[in-house]
Design a protein around this motif. Structure first.
Motif, PDB file in Angstrom:
ATOM      1  N   LYS A   1      -1.885 -39.643 -37.385  1.00  0.00           N
ATOM      2  CA  LYS A   1      -2.925 -40.250 -37.838  1.00  0.00           C
ATOM      3  C   LYS A   1      -3.579 -41.109 -36.454  1.00  0.00           C
ATOM      4  N   ALA A   2      -2.855 -41.553 -35.509  1.00  0.00           N
ATOM      5  CA  ALA A   2      -3.338 -42.006 -34.212  1.00  0.00           C
ATOM      6  C   ALA A   2      -4.477 -41.059 -33.538  1.00  0.00           C
ATOM      7  N   GLN A   3      -3.855 -39.747 -33.327  1.00  0.00           N
ATOM      8  CA  GLN A   3      -4.395 -38.794 -32.676  1.00  0.00           C
ATOM      9  C   GLN A   3      -5.794 -38.401 -33.472  1.00  0.00           C
ATOM     10  N   LYS A   4      -5.696 -38.309 -34.891  1.00  0.00           N
ATOM     11  CA  LYS A   4      -7.088 -38.066 -35.456  1.00  0.00           C
ATOM     12  C   LYS A   4      -7.937 -39.083 -35.375  1.00  0.00           C
ATOM     13  N   LEU A   5      -7.650 -40.489 -35.255  1.00  0.00           N
ATOM     14  CA  LEU A   5      -8.684 -41.370 -35.189  1.00  0.00           C
ATOM     15  C   LEU A   5      -9.092 -41.460 -33.799  1.00  0.00           C
ATOM     16  N   GLU A   6      -8.436 -41.009 -32.843  1.00  0.00           N
ATOM     17  CA  GLU A   6      -8.863 -40.940 -31.412  1.00  0.00           C
ATOM     18  C   GLU A   6      -9.805 -39.722 -31.390  1.00  0.00           C
ATOM     19  N   ALA A   7      -9.503 -38.498 -32.015  1.00  0.00           N
ATOM     20  CA  ALA A   7     -10.404 -37.547 -31.915  1.00  0.00           C
ATOM     21  C   ALA A   7     -11.895 -37.809 -32.545  1.00  0.00           C
TER      22      ALA A   7
ATOM     23  N   SER B   1     -12.996 -41.077 -32.758  1.00  0.00           N
ATOM     24  CA  SER B   1     -13.599 -41.911 -32.058  1.00  0.00           C
ATOM     25  C   SER B   1     -14.460 -41.213 -30.822  1.00  0.00           C
ATOM     26  N   ARG B   2     -13.773 -40.166 -30.099  1.00  0.00           N
ATOM     27  CA  ARG B   2     -14.475 -39.612 -29.352  1.00  0.00           C
ATOM     28  C   ARG B   2     -15.601 -38.528 -29.534  1.00  0.00           C
ATOM     29  N   LEU B   3     -15.421 -37.947 -30.855  1.00  0.00           N
ATOM     30  CA  LEU B   3     -16.742 -37.424 -31.518  1.00  0.00           C
ATOM     31  C   LEU B   3     -18.015 -38.258 -31.579  1.00  0.00           C
ATOM     32  N   CYS B   4     -17.666 -39.466 -32.268  1.00  0.00           N
ATOM     33  CA  CYS B   4     -18.717 -40.532 -32.397  1.00  0.00           C
ATOM     34  C   CYS B   4     -19.124 -40.964 -30.901  1.00  0.00           C
ATOM     35  N   ASP B   5     -18.344 -41.091 -29.990  1.00  0.00           N
ATOM     36  CA  ASP B   5     -18.601 -41.502 -28.699  1.00  0.00           C
ATOM     37  C   ASP B   5     -19.608 -40.595 -28.063  1.00  0.00           C
ATOM     38  N   ASP B   6     -19.399 -39.295 -28.248  1.00  0.00           N
ATOM     39  CA  ASP B   6     -20.415 -38.221 -27.532  1.00  0.00           C
ATOM     40  C   ASP B   6     -21.586 -38.116 -28.367  1.00  0.00           C
ATOM     41  N   LYS B   7     -21.442 -38.346 -29.794  1.00  0.00           N
ATOM     42  CA  LYS B   7     -22.674 -38.221 -30.387  1.00  0.00           C
ATOM     43  C   LYS B   7     -23.672 -39.382 -30.292  1.00  0.00           C
ATOM     44  N   TYR B   8     -23.192 -40.481 -29.907  1.00  0.00           N
ATOM     45  CA  TYR B   8     -24.120 -41.618 -29.572  1.00  0.00           C
ATOM     46  C   TYR B   8     -24.358 -42.060 -28.008  1.00  0.00           C
TER      47      TYR B   8
END
Length: 348
Positions: A305-311, A313-320
């Motif tokens: 679950k921590a790896q999914k949350l990190e993924a 978070s990275r997706l949203c970081d790249d998006k914005y």
């Protein structure tokens, strides 16, 4: 460009009128009313705007209006005793293991998270909250007795072949009975937790538009109609009416079709659920769960679950990322001190 025969050159309107002086000047015709033309179609400006209505009359349409089920539940718990207040202090109570009640706290080694979010609610506990909201609707209904529509009357349209008792409209159902009925439909039709929230929105919209109350005589068919409509609107692969006949063995397809048709007519075909209204119902259901000691489960944060949350978070970081670059303030040269600079206001 200087050629007089160019298409870009035209005579002025004044000269054109002189050349065609025999033409009569334009006189605009008087506007005709809809009565004169014989057209009785309602203009869009004449239609009732839901935003202009008082908020208390359309809670399922207005995002700032208080939900009906939450106000009805608060009439029961206006003055809770000390023991009830102690039970409602926190959401972090473990109900899954026998023995004394223990609270869960996050530490450096273990982090407890609630797996229910507004975009992905927990199915089991969302159905429990919706059943509890329906329970308060029935329990705290208006005593004056509103109109009971025949299409929702279980005596006229029974859901099973077993005989309906004569006092079927006298005894309020328990919360567990409502939960079992809703859970059976959701489990058999494989519906999602979001569909349960939309079901509650349609239910309250029906009660508001049709000016009826949900009571022991009609609660099953009202809930069934709301689930039927919510599953078709929300899910991409909707459940057909004949599929519900496989779940409820004694009901006919014609009855399901008529229930759906009249439900839509009573909603005035307003099946739109804005995201703000959906979020309001979700958080009000969480408030209802907290007030009634119905807590969403807390699970320790696992590696997956921590790896999914990190993924995510990275997706949203790249998006914005690009938006943050555009919003970043540039430095101002000291040579131009008269530049207008905006500063955030602090309101205390």
């Amino acid at each position: 460009m200087g050629n007089t025969t160019s298409c870009c050159v035209s005579s002025s309107p004044k000269h054109r009128r002189n050349n065609h002086s025999r033409l009569e000047p334009y006189r605009p015709e008087p506007e005709l009313s809809r009565e004169d033309t014989g057209c009785n179609l309602q203009h869009i400006s004449d239609r009732e705007n839901l935003d202009d209505l008082p908020m208390e009359y359309n809670p399922s349409d207005h995002p700032r209006a208080s939900t009906i089920f939450l106000s009805k539940s608060q009439t029961d718990v206006a003055v809770p005793n000390k023991r009830v207040r102690e039970k409602r202090k926190s959401l972090y109570i473990n109900h899954h293991h026998p023995g004394p009640v223990r609270r869960k706290y996050s530490s450096c080694s273990t982090i407890f998270l609630d797996d229910s979010t507004v975009s992905q609610p927990n199915l089991k506990y969302t159905i429990k909250c919706v059943a509890l909201a329906i329970y308060y609707h029935i329990k705290n209904r208006d005593v004056d007795g509103r109109m009971l529509l025949d299409i929702f009357d279980e005596k006229l349209h029974p859901l099973s072949k077993s005989e309906v008792p004569s006092d079927y409209d006298k005894h309020d159902p328990e919360q567990k009975q409502i939960y079992r009925f809703v859970r059976t439909l959701f489990s058999a039709a494989q519906l999602t937790a979001e569909c349960a929230i939309v079901t509650l929105v349609y239910l309250e919209r029906l009660l508001t538009y049709a000016e009826i109350d949900i009571c022991p005589a009609n609660w099953k068919r009202i809930v069934l109609g709301a689930i039927l409509l919510a599953s078709k609107v929300w899910d991409d692969q909707a459940v057909w009416n004949v599929d519900y006949c496989q779940i409820l063995k004694d009901i006919t397809v014609e009855d399901m079709n008529e229930l759906e048709r009249q439900f839509l007519e009573l909603l005035q075909f307003n099946i739109n659920v804005p995201s703000s209204v959906y979020a309001k119902y979700y958080f009000d259901l969480r408030s209802l769960a907290e007030a009634n000691n119905l807590c969403f489960p807390l699970e320790p944060l696992s590696r997956d679950k921590a790896q999914k949350l990190e993924a995510i978070s990275r997706l949203c970081d790249d998006k914005y990322k690009d938006l943050r670059k555009q919003a970043k303030k540039r430095s101002v040269s000291a040579d131009n001190l008269t530049v207008v600079r905006w500063c955030p206001a602090i309101i205390s």
